[in-house]
Design an enzyme around this catalytic site. Sequence first.
Site, PDB file in Angstrom:
ATOM      1  N   TYR A 140      -1.498   0.436   5.876  1.00  0.00           N
ATOM      2  CA  TYR A 140      -2.193   1.707   5.339  1.00  0.00           C
ATOM      3  C   TYR A 140      -2.207   2.791   5.864  1.00  0.00           C
ATOM      4  O   TYR A 140      -1.617   2.764   7.236  1.00  0.00           O
ATOM      5  CB  TYR A 140      -3.876   0.589   6.146  1.00  0.00           C
ATOM      6  CG  TYR A 140      -3.978   0.462   7.195  1.00  0.00           C
ATOM      7  CD1 TYR A 140      -4.268   1.781   7.587  1.00  0.00           C
ATOM      8  CD2 TYR A 140      -3.347   0.002   8.263  1.00  0.00           C
ATOM      9  CE1 TYR A 140      -4.462   1.886   9.441  1.00  0.00           C
ATOM     10  CE2 TYR A 140      -3.565  -0.419   9.586  1.00  0.00           C
ATOM     11  CZ  TYR A 140      -3.778   0.554  10.078  1.00  0.00           C
ATOM     12  OH  TYR A 140      -3.758   0.742  11.393  1.00  0.00           O
ATOM     13  N   PHE A 156      -9.165   4.232   3.530  1.00  0.00           N
ATOM     14  CA  PHE A 156      -7.919   3.674   4.008  1.00  0.00           C
ATOM     15  C   PHE A 156      -6.856   3.986   2.436  1.00  0.00           C
ATOM     16  O   PHE A 156      -7.444   3.259   2.045  1.00  0.00           O
ATOM     17  CB  PHE A 156      -8.063   2.289   4.472  1.00  0.00           C
ATOM     18  CG  PHE A 156      -8.504   2.582   5.916  1.00  0.00           C
ATOM     19  CD1 PHE A 156      -7.992   2.438   7.165  1.00  0.00           C
ATOM     20  CD2 PHE A 156     -10.476   3.058   6.311  1.00  0.00           C
ATOM     21  CE1 PHE A 156      -8.407   3.138   8.460  1.00  0.00           C
ATOM     22  CE2 PHE A 156     -10.108   2.412   7.417  1.00  0.00           C
ATOM     23  CZ  PHE A 156      -9.368   2.367   8.862  1.00  0.00           C
ATOM     24  N   TYR A 186     -17.157   2.499  12.403  1.00  0.00           N
ATOM     25  CA  TYR A 186     -17.111   2.702  13.867  1.00  0.00           C
ATOM     26  C   TYR A 186     -18.859   2.956  13.965  1.00  0.00           C
ATOM     27  O   TYR A 186     -18.695   3.329  15.573  1.00  0.00           O
ATOM     28  CB  TYR A 186     -16.128   3.494  14.360  1.00  0.00           C
ATOM     29  CG  TYR A 186     -14.445   2.418  14.422  1.00  0.00           C
ATOM     30  CD1 TYR A 186     -14.325   1.979  15.377  1.00  0.00           C
ATOM     31  CD2 TYR A 186     -13.859   3.132  13.358  1.00  0.00           C
ATOM     32  CE1 TYR A 186     -13.694   0.878  14.962  1.00  0.00           C
ATOM     33  CE2 TYR A 186     -12.535   2.564  13.283  1.00  0.00           C
ATOM     34  CZ  TYR A 186     -12.515   1.547  14.481  1.00  0.00           C
ATOM     35  OH  TYR A 186     -11.227   0.547  13.931  1.00  0.00           O
ATOM     36  N   ILE A 191     -13.518  -4.473  10.515  1.00  0.00           N
ATOM     37  CA  ILE A 191     -14.475  -3.199  10.678  1.00  0.00           C
ATOM     38  C   ILE A 191     -15.806  -3.438   9.820  1.00  0.00           C
ATOM     39  O   ILE A 191     -14.214  -3.645   8.336  1.00  0.00           O
ATOM     40  CB  ILE A 191     -14.495  -1.509  10.816  1.00  0.00           C
ATOM     41  CG1 ILE A 191     -13.458  -1.442   9.435  1.00  0.00           C
ATOM     42  CG2 ILE A 191     -13.780  -0.998  12.843  1.00  0.00           C
ATOM     43  CD1 ILE A 191     -13.402   0.468   9.367  1.00  0.00           C
TER      44      ILE A 191
END
Length: 565
Positions: free
Chosen positions: A55, A128, A111, A85
Amino acid sequence: MIQCLHAMLFLSVLVAFAACDAPPVPLDDILIEKTFVPEQCVRAVKVGDYVRYHYNGMFPDGKKFDSSYDRGTTYNVFVGKKQLIAGMDKALVGLCVNERVLVKIPPHLAYGKQGYGEIIPADAILHFDVLLLDVWNSEDGVQIKTYHTPSPCSRKVEVSDYIRYHYNGTLLDGTLFDSSHTRMRTYDTYVGIGWLIAGMDQGLLGMCVGEKRIITMPPSLGYGENGDGSDIPGQASLVFDVVLLDLHNPKDGITVTNQVVPESCTRKTVTGDFVRYHYNGSLLDGTFFDSSYSRNHTYDTYVGKGYVIAGMDEGLIGVCVGEKRTVIIPPHLGYGEEGTGSKIPGSAVLVFDIDIIDFHNPTDNAVMTTVHKPKECDKQTKKGDFIKYHYNASLMDGTSIDSTHNYGKTYNIVLGANQVVPGMEDGLMEMCIGEKRHLVIPPHLGYGERGVADEVPGSAVLVFDIELVELEEGLPEGYMFIWNDDVSPDLFTEMDTDKNAEVEPSEFTDYIMRQVSEGKGRLAPGFDPNRIIDNMFSNQDRDGDGKITEAEFRLKADEAPHDEL
């Protein structure tokens, strides 16, 4: 009208500026943009799967905050177990190997208000760019997909078998890490006894020679968490595209198949016999390595004496002339672990398709069978007789060699004069006119190891079908001329026609020929009469001066035996 238009344009500009200054529309959930979708989905991610992926992590403005590429290793993690996450945990589910997506994750699934240190600020939307490379589950076992099955399949790989196979080894994303093909050498190993990684040990069981299959295994059955330290990363699924070329077990003996035995089989090979046979030699996968046919010459050898590989020595015992069979020989009875170099690899099973042309034993005599014998038989052939006969000659496999019928005339010989091979001499003895015989002559009584160029192969057994047509009795052994009447007491005087007390060659020849024509004497039949007479004259001309004196002249009965009067 114009004022109204200007007002409308001004309003549009204000709206545009307002749109540019407005904050981004908040995300309620992740957004996934597929940038590459493979044609085939090898496997899609499910909750609980373990994945390996690359990624690039970016903010919406394109600024990169993290990258697995920069670290030179994939990110490896279980999916759906809160090791990621929440947004990434959710985004990975359903992805296929080699699929590439752009994942946009809102803060509450990333986050949140805390951010992540100095790297990710609070309430940050994260992008991402993800490329999925591998997926497996802890419950996975070996997966086998066979895409070619040979027919028939007479034997399958079992535990403790020794096999030879080719393979291409790739990761789940198709990255090649190894290939036996590039080394131009098979991978040779025992199966099921721990010589291989566990997944390959399992995946090779049950294969047939010539079968092709794809074996996929999780890292727990491959190279595990650490990989191989070189081309295979840790926690990598492995894919092997395998073709099985060879299979045997150390306990194997030879296998004889495809036997075609002639209806008439009066004799079978035993240890010590000399055999002539043709063969095609191949490996178990059908790869050709040698053929006697290509050399247009049989392979000739003693059997059971160690002149050939042990498996062939065994496979040639108990065969008939004209028999065809396939002999499968394991390497420990063939060329072993070393092979022969370029043609036969080490530890190779050999397949020989053989055709028995003939065989004999050095102790064999000529075998004579009477096919027809006339009821009346006044005279039988003996040594010295002049005979005329017809024959058909062939090899043991029926290949025709020659026939007097092709020439429309008999074959004429004097028995015992070494004018034919010894086996024929024996076979023509004590035969009646009109009798027919079948002769089988071993090579040591025929044309031997050399044979006859372009006609009779070396070490060939000969078959003759003969018929005696005429018989002229020969003279007693040691004689080339005999008297039918009493010998004249004035023999020398009768020969010396010019009365000079010497017999010239012409006088001698004229006299002998006159005796023959008048029936008073006989020359040995089947020979040139002039040569016989010349020989008789030489024997009488003891001093070699070209004439015979009365002192030199003697009858045969008066001296040691030789071919003369």
